[in-house]
Design a protein around this motif. Structure first.
Motif, PDB file in Angstrom:
ATOM      1  N   TYR A 333       0.788  -1.055   0.060  1.00  0.00           N
ATOM      2  CA  TYR A 333      -0.077  -0.520  -0.173  1.00  0.00           C
ATOM      3  C   TYR A 333       1.017   1.395  -0.099  1.00  0.00           C
ATOM      4  O   TYR A 333       0.622   2.246  -0.346  1.00  0.00           O
ATOM      5  N   VAL A 334       2.252   1.329   0.561  1.00  0.00           N
ATOM      6  CA  VAL A 334       2.880   2.678   0.826  1.00  0.00           C
ATOM      7  C   VAL A 334       3.519   2.419  -0.526  1.00  0.00           C
ATOM      8  O   VAL A 334       3.838   3.646  -1.056  1.00  0.00           O
ATOM      9  N   LYS A 335       4.523   0.989  -0.717  1.00  0.00           N
ATOM     10  CA  LYS A 335       5.267   2.154  -1.574  1.00  0.00           C
ATOM     11  C   LYS A 335       4.871   1.464  -3.228  1.00  0.00           C
ATOM     12  O   LYS A 335       5.337   2.144  -3.943  1.00  0.00           O
ATOM     13  N   ALA A 336       5.106  -0.221  -2.864  1.00  0.00           N
ATOM     14  CA  ALA A 336       4.433  -0.206  -4.201  1.00  0.00           C
ATOM     15  C   ALA A 336       3.625   0.307  -5.237  1.00  0.00           C
ATOM     16  O   ALA A 336       3.845   0.591  -5.895  1.00  0.00           O
ATOM     17  N   TRP A 337       2.471   0.927  -4.083  1.00  0.00           N
ATOM     18  CA  TRP A 337       0.883   0.973  -4.965  1.00  0.00           C
ATOM     19  C   TRP A 337       0.952   2.601  -4.556  1.00  0.00           C
ATOM     20  O   TRP A 337       0.196   3.476  -5.393  1.00  0.00           O
ATOM     21  N   ARG A 338       1.750   3.150  -3.522  1.00  0.00           N
ATOM     22  CA  ARG A 338       2.002   4.522  -3.207  1.00  0.00           C
ATOM     23  C   ARG A 338      -0.134   5.362  -2.969  1.00  0.00           C
ATOM     24  O   ARG A 338      -0.533   5.966  -3.816  1.00  0.00           O
ATOM     25  N   PRO A 357      -6.855   7.209   1.950  1.00  0.00           N
ATOM     26  CA  PRO A 357      -7.620   8.594   1.983  1.00  0.00           C
ATOM     27  C   PRO A 357      -8.870   7.955   1.627  1.00  0.00           C
ATOM     28  O   PRO A 357      -8.717   7.972   1.065  1.00  0.00           O
ATOM     29  N   PRO A 358      -9.766   8.526   2.671  1.00  0.00           N
ATOM     30  CA  PRO A 358     -12.053   8.074   2.008  1.00  0.00           C
ATOM     31  C   PRO A 358     -11.792   8.543   0.737  1.00  0.00           C
ATOM     32  O   PRO A 358     -11.633   9.748   0.671  1.00  0.00           O
ATOM     33  N   THR A 406      -3.567  12.153  -7.520  1.00  0.00           N
ATOM     34  CA  THR A 406      -3.083  10.642  -7.844  1.00  0.00           C
ATOM     35  C   THR A 406      -3.592   9.183  -7.114  1.00  0.00           C
ATOM     36  O   THR A 406      -4.279   8.104  -7.937  1.00  0.00           O
ATOM     37  N   VAL A 407      -3.694   9.468  -5.659  1.00  0.00           N
ATOM     38  CA  VAL A 407      -4.134   8.524  -5.027  1.00  0.00           C
ATOM     39  C   VAL A 407      -5.758   8.103  -5.535  1.00  0.00           C
ATOM     40  O   VAL A 407      -6.049   7.132  -6.138  1.00  0.00           O
ATOM     41  N   TYR A 408      -6.047   9.768  -5.722  1.00  0.00           N
ATOM     42  CA  TYR A 408      -7.581   9.119  -5.881  1.00  0.00           C
ATOM     43  C   TYR A 408      -7.895   8.470  -6.711  1.00  0.00           C
ATOM     44  O   TYR A 408      -9.125   7.990  -7.509  1.00  0.00           O
ATOM     45  N   LYS A 409      -7.272   8.744  -8.084  1.00  0.00           N
ATOM     46  CA  LYS A 409      -7.535   8.540  -9.183  1.00  0.00           C
ATOM     47  C   LYS A 409      -7.091   6.833  -9.956  1.00  0.00           C
ATOM     48  O   LYS A 409      -7.568   5.907 -10.212  1.00  0.00           O
ATOM     49  N   LYS A 410      -6.120   6.515  -8.850  1.00  0.00           N
ATOM     50  CA  LYS A 410      -5.686   4.681  -8.570  1.00  0.00           C
ATOM     51  C   LYS A 410      -7.080   4.320  -8.259  1.00  0.00           C
ATOM     52  O   LYS A 410      -7.923   3.134  -8.866  1.00  0.00           O
ATOM     53  N   LEU A 411      -7.640   5.173  -6.447  1.00  0.00           N
ATOM     54  CA  LEU A 411      -8.299   4.601  -6.040  1.00  0.00           C
ATOM     55  C   LEU A 411     -10.221   4.170  -7.219  1.00  0.00           C
ATOM     56  O   LEU A 411     -10.752   3.323  -7.729  1.00  0.00           O
ATOM     57  N   GLU A 436      -4.800   3.924 -17.137  1.00  0.00           N
ATOM     58  CA  GLU A 436      -4.089   4.078 -17.958  1.00  0.00           C
ATOM     59  C   GLU A 436      -4.242   5.809 -17.232  1.00  0.00           C
ATOM     60  O   GLU A 436      -2.719   6.038 -16.878  1.00  0.00           O
ATOM     61  N   GLU A 437      -4.540   6.080 -17.780  1.00  0.00           N
ATOM     62  CA  GLU A 437      -4.482   7.385 -16.741  1.00  0.00           C
ATOM     63  C   GLU A 437      -4.307   7.548 -15.169  1.00  0.00           C
ATOM     64  O   GLU A 437      -3.243   8.551 -15.029  1.00  0.00           O
ATOM     65  N   ALA A 438      -4.410   6.542 -14.261  1.00  0.00           N
ATOM     66  CA  ALA A 438      -3.834   6.417 -13.075  1.00  0.00           C
ATOM     67  C   ALA A 438      -2.600   5.792 -12.906  1.00  0.00           C
ATOM     68  O   ALA A 438      -1.745   5.349 -12.494  1.00  0.00           O
TER      69      ALA A 438
END
Ligand code: SF4
Ligand code: SF4
Length: 497
Positions: A333-338, A357-358, A406-411, A436-438
């Protein structure tokens, strides 16, 4: 490079239901003693809110954590001479009112009430004075914004990112939005509680990074209480010593999860090992605000890198710890997926607990405004969400909104992809575009989905064998030893607290 290991936790905030089971499990186990009544080593706050103790995030008042001055890191509390001047009068301490006056009830009056015309009531009595009292505050007084706007409006993060008019609009009752923030001691890499202690009573355990208070050495100066910006060291008025979360090390040493994690209803907690470079702590904590989160990610080392593995073993890290670090859900969660971020990195203690973050309070309000998640302009409209990104940035990235987005885009990309795959109402091309965007691969999304939604407890709780003393005495592997005993209680030599 000096490789060390740290037991670390991730909280997935979208999964927290605010049930407080974690707080009660911890209270029943550790702070059910005289002098600890007001302590909640684990507490769950509603955000926005003022927290526990109230307004602990206001470092203009409390002066916790570190600051950089002339390129040098120093305690915000002041220099050692200032500390010594204040040793018998420390003006930066929360009062009992900032926590709350703990109470119980005259239950006997209720249970043993005779027949009568009136409904019997149990009156509240103070656990400090034993006198009857009026309850005016509690450790979670603004739970679910029940006290808003009186309490939550004073959240220091909101005050930082919104003007008065924006705050007034934010607290229009019909539009309230909130989320839960569980908190324990962060077992920081650069703990200001340790640096503030004049007696050298607080220390960070070499083998796993757990921060403990030696009850023999503690002189009760309470500089640690002031020094910790998270206010996660407490003063026991009965023993006159400081106490804090011990990350349930006696449970960890017998292969059991900390009580808060073991009891977590939402399964939001993940525990695992991280390897880090202890030579870079000061350099990392001294970075400018905008670079702090990335610098903290950098200090965490890749447990698959052969060079790191060789150095770790040479520095005395056990092979089993390296194995556990490779399977660590926290590393993912912290390093590989940030995806997971530290709470208030700008306090520079390098907290080793991290939060995903929620997404829900942000996206739910946007979709209610008619903005669909698939809208290409969805992310540029995040600022008009009821829970603005700048609020999350104030909590988790020292103000860097790009990092939160960036985190929200991934989620969100993960959610869109799984929906396209399972419900089928989103075209797969659109889902691929979101990935792709995330900057996520399909494989990563599947792994994130698995660990977030499907993982077995053994995948969420990955620690190496820690029962070293018993293992050495018995000449057996600690895990085998535990299995032989049926995970029963094992008497350990007294350490730490
Ligand atoms: S969060 Fe824990 S380790 Fe960090 S400064 Fe506070 S008491 Fe110390
Ligand atoms: S037990 Fe888990 S879900 Fe419930 S409040 Fe605590 S962290 Fe949240």
């Amino acid at each position: 490079m000096n490789v060390r290991s740290q037991v670390s936790m991730v909280f997935h905030l979208d999964k927290c239901i605010g049930c407080h089971t974690c707080s009660l499990a911890c209270k029943n186990l550790w702070t059910d003693r005289p002098g600890t009544e007001y302590m909640w080593w684990n507490n769950v706050e509603t955000k926005p809110g003022t927290g526990y103790p109230t307004l602990y995030e206001d470092q203009e008042q409390y002066h916790g954590g570190w600051v950089v001055e002339d390129g040098k890191l120093r305690l915000k509390l002041g220099s050692r001479p200032t500390e010594l001047v204040n040793i018998s009068f420390n003006p930066r301490l929360p009062t009992l009112d900032d926590y709350y006056e703990p109470w119980t009830y005259h239950y006997k009056e209720l249970i043993e009430a005779g027949p009568g015309d009136d409904q019997p009531v149990a009156k509240p009595i103070s656990m400090i004075t034993g006198e009857e009292m009026e309850i005016e505050a509690g450790p979670n007084w603004d739970d679910d914004l029940s006290g808003s706007p009186i309490y939550a409006e004073n959240d220091p993060n909101l005050r930082k990112v919104m003007n008065e008019e924006e705050r007034r609009q934010f607290f229009e009752l019909q539009q309230l939005v909130y989320f839960y923030l569980p908190r324990i001691c962060n077992h920081c890499l650069n703990p200001s509680c340790v640096a503030a202690c004049p007696s050298g009573a607080i220390y960070k355990r070499g083998e796993d990074g757990i921060v403990l208070v030696s009850q023999e050495k503690c002189q009760g100066w309470r500089m640690c209480v002031s020094g910790c910006p998270y206010k996660k060291v407490y003063f026991n008025w009965n023993t006159g010593k400081a106490e804090k979360c011990i990350l349930c090390y006696p449970r960890l040493e017998t292969g059991q999860a900390p009580a808060c994690m073991h009891s977590c209803v939402g399964k939001i907690r993940y525990l695992g090992v991280l390897l880090y470079d202890a030579d870079r702590i000061e350099e990392t904590a001294s970075k400018p605000d905008a670079e702090l989160v990335d610098a903290q990610r950098e200090i965490i080392l890749d447990p698959f890198d052969p060079k790191i593995i060789r150095k770790a073993l040479a520095d005395g890290v056990d092979q089993k710890v390296v194995d556990a670090a490779q399977r660590s859900p926290v590393y993912k969660y912290v390093k590989a997926w940030r995806l997971a971020l530290p709470l208030h990195p700008e306090w520079r203690t390098l907290p080793m607990l991290f939060y995903v973050p929620p997404l829900l309070p942000v996206t739910a309000t946007l979709t209610a405004q008619g903005r669909h998640e698939l809208d290409p302009n969805f992310f540029s409209s995040l600022e008009s969400a009821r829970m603005p990104v700048r609020y999350m940035a104030s909590l988790f990235t020292a103000g860097d909104e790009r990092m939160v987005i960036t985190v929200y885009k991934k989620l969100l990309a993960g959610r869109i992809f799984k929906r396209a795959q399972t419900v089928g109402d989103i075209p797969m091309e659109r889902a691929s575009q979101a990935l792709e965007e995330a900057q996520l691969t399909e494989r990563e999304v599947e792994e994130i989905y698995h660990l977030t939604a499907l993982a077995a407890f053994e995948e969420m709780f990955v620690i190496p064998p820690m029962l070293r003393e018993v293992a050495i005495q018995m000449g057996v592997d600690p895990h085998e030893f535990q299995e032989e005993r049926g995970a029963g209680f094992v008497q350990l030599p007294a350490r730490g607290l």
